[in-house]
Design a protein around this motif. Structure first.
Motif, PDB file in Angstrom:
ATOM      1  N   ASP A 156      -4.079   3.277  11.645  1.00  0.00           N
ATOM      2  CA  ASP A 156      -2.927   2.393  11.448  1.00  0.00           C
ATOM      3  C   ASP A 156      -1.751   2.867  12.301  1.00  0.00           C
ATOM      4  N   ASN A 206      -9.931   2.296   5.032  1.00  0.00           N
ATOM      5  CA  ASN A 206      -9.293   1.733   3.836  1.00  0.00           C
ATOM      6  C   ASN A 206      -9.083   0.235   3.998  1.00  0.00           C
ATOM      7  N   ASN A 252       3.387  -1.382   3.517  1.00  0.00           N
ATOM      8  CA  ASN A 252       3.220  -0.086   2.857  1.00  0.00           C
ATOM      9  C   ASN A 252       4.548   0.409   2.291  1.00  0.00           C
ATOM     10  N   HIS A 311      -6.216   2.035  -5.309  1.00  0.00           N
ATOM     11  CA  HIS A 311      -6.133   2.031  -3.844  1.00  0.00           C
ATOM     12  C   HIS A 311      -7.546   2.169  -3.262  1.00  0.00           C
ATOM     13  N   GLY A 348       0.814  -1.209   0.000  1.00  0.00           N
ATOM     14  CA  GLY A 348       0.000   0.000   0.000  1.00  0.00           C
ATOM     15  C   GLY A 348       0.852   1.265   0.000  1.00  0.00           C
ATOM     16  N   GLU A 349       0.292   2.339   0.545  1.00  0.00           N
ATOM     17  CA  GLU A 349       0.984   3.624   0.478  1.00  0.00           C
ATOM     18  C   GLU A 349       1.561   4.024   1.827  1.00  0.00           C
ATOM     19  N   VAL A 350       0.739   4.686   2.644  1.00  0.00           N
ATOM     20  CA  VAL A 350       1.216   5.138   3.957  1.00  0.00           C
ATOM     21  C   VAL A 350       0.181   4.782   5.027  1.00  0.00           C
ATOM     22  N   PRO A 351       0.616   4.633   6.271  1.00  0.00           N
ATOM     23  CA  PRO A 351      -0.370   4.393   7.331  1.00  0.00           C
ATOM     24  C   PRO A 351      -1.305   5.595   7.497  1.00  0.00           C
ATOM     25  N   GLY A 352      -2.561   5.315   7.844  1.00  0.00           N
ATOM     26  CA  GLY A 352      -3.510   6.369   8.184  1.00  0.00           C
ATOM     27  C   GLY A 352      -3.543   6.550   9.702  1.00  0.00           C
ATOM     28  N   PRO A 378      -0.788  -2.001   9.465  1.00  0.00           N
ATOM     29  CA  PRO A 378      -1.343  -1.421   8.249  1.00  0.00           C
ATOM     30  C   PRO A 378      -2.814  -1.781   8.057  1.00  0.00           C
ATOM     31  N   PHE A 379      -3.539  -0.881   7.411  1.00  0.00           N
ATOM     32  CA  PHE A 379      -4.911  -1.146   6.969  1.00  0.00           C
ATOM     33  C   PHE A 379      -5.853  -1.614   8.076  1.00  0.00           C
TER      34      PHE A 379
END
Ligand code: URA
Length: 200
Positions: free
Chosen positions: A58, A69, A92, A170, A51-55, A64-65
């Motif tokens: 997260d 998302n 990520n 995504h 994936g991209e970056v932690p939210g 992650p995730f």
């Protein structure tokens, strides 16, 4: 970048890599993040999702995730019979949440790239799914947008070994643009077919 590369290259296991990233001080994102987010899912899985970056969630949980998302991601894979706990290994491009959920800079991506490439080398997946433009462009060395890259099988070069890699939209994009779900569904079915073909 050199510093991250040397550190990543010195790691001989995923546990060593996780520890090395958690102690690395060369990326300013770490200063504002609550946790280092390394991976989730099954270590035995041959399918690696990047994936991209932690939210926010997260970052808080160090996984992650786990937020919205992640809920959509789990649904997308469940639709083709895959579950995070048994069939997928998730990570990520960046292990730290950018402040205010901003897009990571090219420099931040470049600093963290050696950790991801080492992560792939140590996890040894047979198939890679690239979620969104940041991981697709960075790991396939492409300037094309995710709209152009999605659904087209590419090869990730792991020291000469070519690993099939498929970029897909995504979940955060699909939440904002539900119309794109039709394309995402096509791509998921294609991934399912490839997994069956490869007997993974
Ligand atoms: N959470 C993650 O861990 N990665 C993403 O790309 C989005 C949300």
């Amino acid at each position: 970048v050199r510093q991250a590369q040397d550190l990543a290259d010195s790691c001989q296991s995923l546990a060593e890599l996780e520890k090395a990233i958690a102690t690395f001080d060369g990326c300013s994102l770490k200063k504002t993040a609550t946790n280092t987010v390394f991976s989730d899912g099954s270590l035995n899985s041959k399918i690696m999702v990047i994936g991209e970056v932690p939210g926010v969630a997260d970052d808080r949980h160090g996984k992650p995730f786990v937020g919205d998302n992640g809920a959509l991601l789990d649904k997308m894979f469940a639709a083709i019979g895959l579950s995070r706990d048994t069939d997928l290994y998730l990570t990520n491009m960046l292990p730290w949440r950018p402040p205010g959920n901003r897009t990571p800079t090219a420099e931040e991506i470049a600093i963290c790239r050696p950790f991801v490439t080492r992560h792939i080398a140590l996890a040894k997946p047979d198939l890679i799914i690239l979620l969104g433009g940041i991981s697709a462009k960075t790991l396939l060395n492409s300037d094309l947008s995710i709209t152009r890259l999605r659904g087209k099988w590419a090869e990730y070069d792991l020291a000469g070994q070519k690993i099939p890699a498929c970029p897909i939209y995504h979940p955060s994009y699909l939440i904002k643009q539900p119309k794109a779900k039709a394309d995402a569904w096509k791509d998921l079915l294609d991934i399912k077919a490839r997994i069956e073909e490869m007997s993974l």
